[in-house]
Design a protein around this motif. Sequence first.
Motif, short mmCIF file in Angstrom:
data_model
loop_
_atom_site.label_atom_id
_atom_site.label_comp_id
_atom_site.label_asym_id
_atom_site.label_seq_id
_atom_site.Cartn_x
_atom_site.Cartn_y
_atom_site.Cartn_z
N SER A 155 18.86 -7.63 4.09
CA SER A 155 17.82 -8.35 4.83
C SER A 155 16.84 -9.01 3.87
CB SER A 155 17.07 -7.40 5.76
OG SER A 155 16.51 -6.33 5.03
N THR A 231 9.75 -2.93 0.86
CA THR A 231 10.59 -2.41 1.95
C THR A 231 10.46 -3.22 3.23
OG1 THR A 231 8.84 -0.88 2.67
CG2 THR A 231 10.45 -0.05 1.06
N GLY A 232 9.42 -4.07 3.30
CA GLY A 232 9.28 -4.87 4.50
C GLY A 232 8.06 -5.76 4.47
N ARG A 234 4.83 -6.86 7.07
CA ARG A 234 4.12 -6.61 8.32
C ARG A 234 3.41 -7.89 8.76
NH1 ARG A 234 3.47 -1.98 10.50
NH2 ARG A 234 3.57 -0.85 8.50
N LEU A 240 6.80 -4.96 12.07
CA LEU A 240 7.29 -4.73 10.73
C LEU A 240 8.70 -5.28 10.60
CD1 LEU A 240 7.02 -3.43 7.92
CD2 LEU A 240 7.98 -1.33 8.91
N PRO A 242 11.85 -5.26 8.34
CA PRO A 242 12.46 -4.62 7.17
C PRO A 242 13.00 -5.69 6.21
CG PRO A 242 13.25 -3.64 9.21
CD PRO A 242 12.52 -4.90 9.59
#
Length: 410
Positions: A155, A231-232, A234, A240, A242
């Motif tokens: 992703s 990790t992501g 927001r 959130l 990912p």
Amino acid sequence: MSDKIAADAAVVIVGAGLGGVRLAENLRAGGHAGPVVMIGAEPHPPYDRPPLSKTVLTDASGRVDLKPGEFYADSAIELRTGEHVDALDTASKTITVSRADGSSYQQAYGALVLATGLLPRAFPGTQDVAGVFTLRTFDDAEKLRRAVGAGPNGSAVVIGAGFIGCETAASLHTLGLSVTLVEPAPTPLAQAVGTEIGALVTRQHTERGVTVRAGIGVDEIVTGEGGRRVTGVRLADGELLPAGLVVVGIGSTPVVGFLDGSGVELASREVGGGVACNEVGRTSADGVYALGDVANWRDHGGTQRRAEHWNHTVEQAAIVAAALLGTDHAVVPAVPYFWSDQYDLKIQVLGWPKPDDDVQVVSDDGHKWLAYFSRDGMLTAVAGAGKVGAVMKMRPKLLTPTPIVDVLPG
């Protein structure tokens, strides 16, 4: 004031990109016999930047050098790569240059041309976070390409849906990643070409499986491993996303830090920033010129503007060379032109579009499209995807005042 320099004067070019190469080439073609020195911060020979977010990102062999290696020696152009200009002293006409080994030296000039380009803006607080990238240089593209596939579920989130962001999203999707493109404006490219065209660009992405989140900002880039790896992302609404990879495309700033204390006048932020120049690229300092993305030129109507387009840089290099050589340069009325390759389509924009122009989509088959822009009833620009001939044939109409009704289908 005459801009012509002595035949044996040293021309020093700070910046080894398209503008620097074209200027050096024009100087030699025009008969300048003095030294021509080109100083580049990157370790690579000059290369073309537009492919970085496209073929370079998707293919390890995609770099396109602007000239073959022998060009510089054959043209008596001294190319110095991997060197940074740290300061300019206009009184002594010298620059301070640092090498990769930590040493430095003084370089004198007869004429100095600043072609330092832009530096991408980083997302605050993420400079040392693994998995967060900007894309401006060949090394940036190489690092991003090597990292593709390293994130959870493959992703990626691209923050900023300008041309670079859209191209990067398309390339990452082509490489097999699940991509989300985030843009605070109502649509991608809204600030450049308005929301009507932005909606057509959105369609190109969503139909291929890219998720477009427009009209919303980013609150933070979320990290793990003690803040060491992304990790992501927001969003402002709390969602959130990912992400194992995040590409930040939130704009760039002109590289002018080395001019601090030099007395070279900078343009205000309101007109685009960068180095303030007259209509032939001359700055406020004697013998100092600027061109390309870093340069804010005064046009023949007296308006200061900074343009980040390939054809502007090529034209400015010819004008600066002519000024330094003392030759006539017939300035042919130019129509601004830029393009963007996304998936299998070439998006082209010809003219002077503004986000609030009236837009008429005159052709749209669900894949390829063509649109005309107008302001106060007059044609201002043409944009198209997969319509190369239809766009380019409108150049004469943009060189003279043309009512929009004269070009709309009957």
